[in-house]
Design an enzyme around this catalytic site. Structure first.
Site, PDB file in Angstrom:
ATOM      1  N   GLU A  53       0.826  -1.208   0.000  1.00  0.00           N
ATOM      2  CA  GLU A  53       0.000   0.000   0.000  1.00  0.00           C
ATOM      3  C   GLU A  53       0.858   1.254   0.000  1.00  0.00           C
ATOM      4  O   GLU A  53       0.487   2.274  -0.580  1.00  0.00           O
ATOM      5  CB  GLU A  53      -0.951  -0.006   1.203  1.00  0.00           C
ATOM      6  CG  GLU A  53      -2.028  -1.079   1.125  1.00  0.00           C
ATOM      7  CD  GLU A  53      -2.950  -0.916  -0.080  1.00  0.00           C
ATOM      8  OE1 GLU A  53      -3.027   0.188  -0.639  1.00  0.00           O
ATOM      9  OE2 GLU A  53      -3.585  -1.906  -0.474  1.00  0.00           O
ATOM     10  N   TYR A 136      -5.585   6.706   4.668  1.00  0.00           N
ATOM     11  CA  TYR A 136      -5.721   5.668   3.642  1.00  0.00           C
ATOM     12  C   TYR A 136      -4.957   4.398   4.032  1.00  0.00           C
ATOM     13  O   TYR A 136      -5.505   3.293   4.030  1.00  0.00           O
ATOM     14  CB  TYR A 136      -5.211   6.186   2.280  1.00  0.00           C
ATOM     15  CG  TYR A 136      -5.066   5.045   1.314  1.00  0.00           C
ATOM     16  CD1 TYR A 136      -6.174   4.562   0.623  1.00  0.00           C
ATOM     17  CD2 TYR A 136      -3.845   4.379   1.153  1.00  0.00           C
ATOM     18  CE1 TYR A 136      -6.069   3.458  -0.206  1.00  0.00           C
ATOM     19  CE2 TYR A 136      -3.727   3.286   0.332  1.00  0.00           C
ATOM     20  CZ  TYR A 136      -4.839   2.831  -0.350  1.00  0.00           C
ATOM     21  OH  TYR A 136      -4.737   1.734  -1.151  1.00  0.00           O
ATOM     22  N   ASP A 154      -8.939   6.447  -1.719  1.00  0.00           N
ATOM     23  CA  ASP A 154      -7.846   6.926  -2.574  1.00  0.00           C
ATOM     24  C   ASP A 154      -8.509   7.527  -3.813  1.00  0.00           C
ATOM     25  O   ASP A 154      -9.735   7.698  -3.854  1.00  0.00           O
ATOM     26  CB  ASP A 154      -6.863   5.787  -2.908  1.00  0.00           C
ATOM     27  CG  ASP A 154      -7.476   4.747  -3.829  1.00  0.00           C
ATOM     28  OD1 ASP A 154      -8.711   4.784  -4.064  1.00  0.00           O
ATOM     29  OD2 ASP A 154      -6.728   3.895  -4.346  1.00  0.00           O
TER      30      ASP A 154
END
Ligand code: SF4
Length: 379
Positions: A53, A136, A154
């Protein structure tokens, strides 16, 4: 009241209507059947999820895959990464861009090793105390690795939700972002699906079907629930304010090289590209930099121009080349720093480096472009 004008207090309620339930069912089934087989989707290891990520922020999937695999080959566990030298971590990140991500990840991983016994926290609030972990990333780790009911937003998720609910606010404005986050939270599965799969399903839909400019609505599993499609405004959403044009900055890079060595400088940790090596570069025509390097600016040969666009700046760099004048690689950095002091705050070390060793030095794509401009040096 049109859907785009729903008040925030109504969003949670609206998402819990039949539309929310139908969305979850259809999207989760579609995701399970159609998701791309990506290496980070074969694991729930929180460290691997965190790494992927972090790498995926601002970076395309195809670019990330080889970096992710190489990184995990060398540092397969959080403990291994915590013990890694910072310079090696940056080397593995070289070419991926946004190097602050690597420095923050490394710092955060060290803290998890020291303060959490090497176990990545599963709680969003705890995750958010870690360096470089924003809303996020915390949502991604909590939901994907730990199946927690944690939302994430996102660019892909913002686009999909703005279209599904015909949100006409600027999704990057404070109010627009709050509305999208409220939707993302209210839509999370609650016993009727895996929150990690749901979040990944939204992202996957945005990456492959609900794409910018021309969404492929005819292939979309949730087209029947899409307010923007029903109103014929899908392609015009999400609304964002126009991007500011990057400011142009003129710089000069000086490449002092012999057949087998080149002079490189290391950028200060707090500077842009911090910790990375590159040929010394400065704003302007390079006269002051040349003086500090002990060379006559007029004697340097022009070696082309390099243009490098960052999010807010467009760097236009004149590359000048000169001989290394017999200086050998392998001299220690302290000696070189005394001999060639670099002014200002951009660099904290200079060193003559063997060209064969360049790939092992952390460097940005920009450094490769500058070196490539001198023709004989490729990294
Ligand atoms: Fe996006 Fe079209 Fe699907 Fe709506 S129907 S979510 S606009 S792809």
């Amino acid at each position: 009241m049109p859907a785009g004008k729903l008040q925030p207090f109504m969003l949670a309620h609206s998402a819990e209507t039949k539309k929310g339930v139908a969305l979850r069912g259809r999207l989760l089934s579609w995701y399970k059947a159609s998701a791309r087989d990506l290496p980070w989707r074969r694991t729930r290891d929180p460290y691997a999820v965190w790494l992927s990520e972090t790498m995926l922020q601002q970076t395309r999937v195809e670019t990330v895959v080889p970096y992710y695999e190489a990184f995990l080959r060398e540092y397969p566990t959080l403990t291994a990464l915590a013990e890694a030298p910072a310079e090696r971590v940056l080397s593995l990140w070289s070419g991926l861009g946004y190097y602050r991500r690597a420095r923050m990840l490394h710092a955060a991983v060290k803290r998890v090793a020291a303060e959490h016994g090497g176990h990545v926290p599963s709680d969003v609030a705890q995750l958010r105390t870690l360096e470089g972990v924003g809303a996020y990333t915390a949502g991604a780790i909590a939901s994907i690795a730990f199946k927690r009911r944690a939302a994430l937003v996102d660019g892909n998720v913002a686009r999909v939700l703005a279209r599904l609910f015909a949100v006409e606010d600027d999704v990057k404005s404070t109010a627009g972002a709050a509305r999208i986050w409220a939707l993302a939270e209210s839509l999370l599965p609650d016993g009727d699906g895996d929150p990690g799969d749901w979040n990944q399903g939204l992202m996957e839909l945005g990456a492959t079907v609900c794409v910018p400019r021309t969404p492929k609505c005819e292939l979309c599993p949730v087209r029947g629930q899409c307010a923007a499609r029903a109103r014929g405004i899908a392609a015009s959403l999400p609304r964002t304010s126009p991007k500011r044009k990057p400011i142009e900055v003129k710089r000069t890079a000086i490449v002092l090289a012999s057949d087998d060595s080149v002079l490189l400088a290391r950028r200060r940790p707090e500077a842009l590209f911090g910790g990375l090596w590159e040929p010394p570069t400065a704003d302007g025509d390079g006269a002051a930099l040349a003086r500090r390097l002990g060379v006559d600016r007029a004697s340097l040969a022009p070696a082309g121009k390099v243009v490098h666009v960052l999010s807010h700046r467009r760097l236009v760099i004149d590359v000048a080349r000169g001989p290394l004048a017999g200086r050998k690689a392998g001299r220690n950095a302290e000696h070189m720093r005394r001999r060639w002091p670099i002014p200002g705050s951009e660099y904290d070390a200079v060193e003559v480096v063997a060209i064969a060793d360049l790939p092992r030095r952390p460097h940005a794509t920009l450094a490769r472009k500058i070196l490539a401009a001198t023709a004989r040096i490729g990294v």
